[in-house]
Scaffold this motif. Structure first.
Motif, PDB file in Angstrom:
ATOM      1  N   LEU A  18       8.577 -21.295 -17.256  1.00 29.48           N
ATOM      2  CA  LEU A  18       8.474 -22.302 -18.618  1.00 29.48           C
ATOM      3  C   LEU A  18      10.077 -22.651 -19.181  1.00 29.48           C
ATOM      4  CD1 LEU A  18       6.151 -19.551 -20.681  1.00 29.48           C
ATOM      5  CD2 LEU A  18       5.580 -21.989 -19.831  1.00 29.48           C
ATOM      6  N   ARG A  19      10.987 -22.072 -18.941  1.00 26.97           N
ATOM      7  CA  ARG A  19      12.455 -22.452 -18.963  1.00 26.97           C
ATOM      8  C   ARG A  19      12.752 -23.585 -17.946  1.00 26.97           C
ATOM      9  NH1 ARG A  19      16.200 -19.577 -21.556  1.00 26.97           N
ATOM     10  NH2 ARG A  19      17.596 -21.408 -20.689  1.00 26.97           N
ATOM     11  N   ARG A  42       7.572 -15.366 -26.626  1.00 27.15           N
ATOM     12  CA  ARG A  42       8.119 -16.348 -25.820  1.00 27.15           C
ATOM     13  C   ARG A  42       7.394 -17.421 -25.501  1.00 27.15           C
ATOM     14  NH1 ARG A  42      11.537 -11.447 -24.336  1.00 27.15           N
ATOM     15  NH2 ARG A  42      13.414 -11.462 -25.405  1.00 27.15           N
ATOM     16  N   ASN A 101       6.663 -19.623 -28.757  1.00 24.47           N
ATOM     17  CA  ASN A 101       7.721 -19.995 -29.712  1.00 24.47           C
ATOM     18  C   ASN A 101       8.934 -20.660 -28.634  1.00 24.47           C
ATOM     19  OD1 ASN A 101      10.191 -20.187 -31.418  1.00 24.47           O
ATOM     20  ND2 ASN A 101       9.105 -18.656 -32.860  1.00 24.47           N
ATOM     21  N   ARG A 102       9.174 -21.808 -28.605  1.00 23.11           N
ATOM     22  CA  ARG A 102      10.114 -22.310 -27.734  1.00 23.11           C
ATOM     23  C   ARG A 102      11.410 -22.133 -28.000  1.00 23.11           C
ATOM     24  NH1 ARG A 102      10.185 -28.457 -25.261  1.00 23.11           N
ATOM     25  NH2 ARG A 102      12.239 -28.036 -24.028  1.00 23.11           N
ATOM     26  N   SER A 103      11.804 -21.831 -29.182  1.00 24.27           N
ATOM     27  CA  SER A 103      13.072 -21.602 -29.677  1.00 24.27           C
ATOM     28  C   SER A 103      13.565 -20.072 -29.264  1.00 24.27           C
ATOM     29  CB  SER A 103      13.576 -21.720 -31.190  1.00 24.27           C
ATOM     30  OG  SER A 103      12.531 -20.913 -32.060  1.00 24.27           O
ATOM     31  N   ARG A 122      12.121 -18.601 -27.034  1.00 23.45           N
ATOM     32  CA  ARG A 122      12.011 -18.456 -25.480  1.00 23.45           C
ATOM     33  C   ARG A 122      13.289 -19.178 -25.104  1.00 23.45           C
ATOM     34  NH1 ARG A 122       7.545 -21.156 -24.545  1.00 23.45           N
ATOM     35  NH2 ARG A 122       8.484 -23.265 -23.902  1.00 23.45           N
ATOM     36  N   ASP A 123      14.032 -20.266 -25.539  1.00 18.06           N
ATOM     37  CA  ASP A 123      15.181 -20.765 -25.108  1.00 18.06           C
ATOM     38  C   ASP A 123      16.521 -19.820 -25.289  1.00 18.06           C
ATOM     39  OD1 ASP A 123      13.730 -23.218 -24.411  1.00 18.06           O
ATOM     40  OD2 ASP A 123      14.292 -24.278 -26.346  1.00 18.06           O
TER      41      ASP A 123
END
Length: 392
Positions: A265-266, A355, A358-360, A362-363
């Motif tokens: 995903l990253r 994660r 929620n992208r933030s 995960r980032d």
């Protein structure tokens, strides 16, 4: 910024809150898939009184010694708390003066220290019956004036040993060194080591840590199931270690898959490739374990612990993961049902902080969460046992 507050929890609730605070302070949470209650049930059977945030064994004496210096001070509870904090901070300086470099709680924080040694070791002091006072640190400060006026508590442990006991600490607690807060080390004296062994045998006679403390044999192995004297362990401990080894090995694959899917995903191909390699190695290692068979019903029965409640959702996750691994271990990384199971478990636990969702969040993930195999606090127990062996 997260915080937890309480007025006066009972000791079990207080220690649970402290464990949560420890997790909040860590850069990456270790229990991403909600296996903590299972892990801690096993650890508390094998190594009661230990925790992952303990460092060196002599803190089991440092804390009582510091608290004893306050017992005859005519101060209010808030003042006693402040005095105790100052002394615990001074202890870090005394250990540095004694030449210690590692394992010092507050070595770098100094007066900013948040997690005091007393909070880290308080539960263990009670579990090993070094502490006879039943309440929290704060309730001790509130009770000290009354306790110092009456020195004859009714205590079954003390009565069994004969005579009256201190209302706060075990009667046989060794005296503190005169220069404790000027210069000290982590090395136990022979008398201090024997006291701790005696306390363990008195309070936790059936535990593995008591057996190993009595045997006093130094070993160097990363996992308790690799101990060279495993065959000599008491039957219950040997059985629990056997189940713990299998649980640790099987669930390690779920943790690796979780990290692999997050890497995808990253968009981190390098991380994804590495986790793919590790999952492939794990799937080969797991085959002999699966061939031996594993009774989950027996596992749940063996690990039952009064201090931990294992939720049905956690049991269901373990059961479903085991079924997938048993049927398709070599293909687990590409199996949609396995990926879905891990994702839904994490989303259920983390909700809006997932994660996956929620992208933030995960980032901010740095590439590794809970990727090491569960060891059930063997590293802390091994350190404590070494301190006993090194006593002089």
């Amino acid at each position: 910024m997260s915080s937890l507050a309480w007025i006066d929890f009972d000791e079990v609730e207080r220690q649970r809150a402290l464990r949560i605070m420890a997790l909040l302070d860590e850069r990456e949470g270790r229990d991403e898939l909600g296996l903590g209650s299972i892990r801690d049930s096993i650890a508390d059977h094998l190594f009661p009184g230990t925790s992952t945030i303990q460092t060196r064994l002599r803190y089991m004496l440092f804390v009582p010694w510091i608290m004893r210096t306050l017992e005859h001070r005519d101060l209010a509870a808030a003042q006693l708390r402040s005095e105790a904090r100052a002394l615990e901070v001074r202890l870090a300086d005394a250990l540095k003066a004694g030449g210690e470099q590692y394992g010092i709680i507050g070595r770098d924080a100094g007066a900013r220290l948040q997690r005091l040694p007393s909070s880290v070791y308080w539960s263990g002091l009670g579990a090993w019956r070094i502490r006879t006072f039943p309440g929290s640190v704060d309730s001790l400060f509130a009770s000290l004036p009354a306790l110092t006026r009456r020195r004859h508590p009714v205590d079954l442990d003390g009565l069994a040993e004969g005579g009256n006991v201190d209302p706060v600490w075990a009667r046989t607690l060794p005296a503190a060194p005169a220069d404790l807060l000027q210069k000290t080390t982590f090395r136990l004296t022979t008398e201090e080591a024997q006291f701790i062994v005696d306390r363990l045998l008195n309070a936790q006679a059936g535990s593995l840590i008591s057996f190993l403390a009595r045997e006093a044999v130094e070993v160097d192995c990363d996992y308790i199931w690799a101990h060279p004297r495993l065959a000599e362990f008491p039957h219950f401990a040997r059985r629990l270690v056997h189940h713990g080894e299998i649980f640790s090995q099987i669930m390690h694959g779920a943790a690796l898959l979780y990290n692999m899917t997050l890497s995808e995903l990253r968009g981190r191909d390098d991380w994804t490739k590495e986790y793919g390699r590790r999952i492939a190695a794990w799937s080969e290692e797991i085959q002999p374990t699966l061939a031996r068979g594993w009774s989950l019903d027996e596992f749940w029965d063996v690990i039952k612990h009064p201090g931990h409640s294992i939720r049905p959702a956690a049991k269901r996750f373990v059961t479903e993961w085991l079924e997938l691994v048993a049927g398709s271990a070599p293909q687990i990384a590409a199996l949609p049902s396995a990926r879905r199971l891990v994702e839904m478990r994490e989303r259920q636990l983390k909700t809006t902080q997932s994660r996956y969702l929620n992208r933030s969040v995960r980032d901010r993930w740095t590439g590794a969460s809970g990727v090491n195999r569960l060891t059930f606090r063997w590293h802390q127990a091994r350190s404590h046992l070494k301190d006993l062996i090194d006593a002089s």
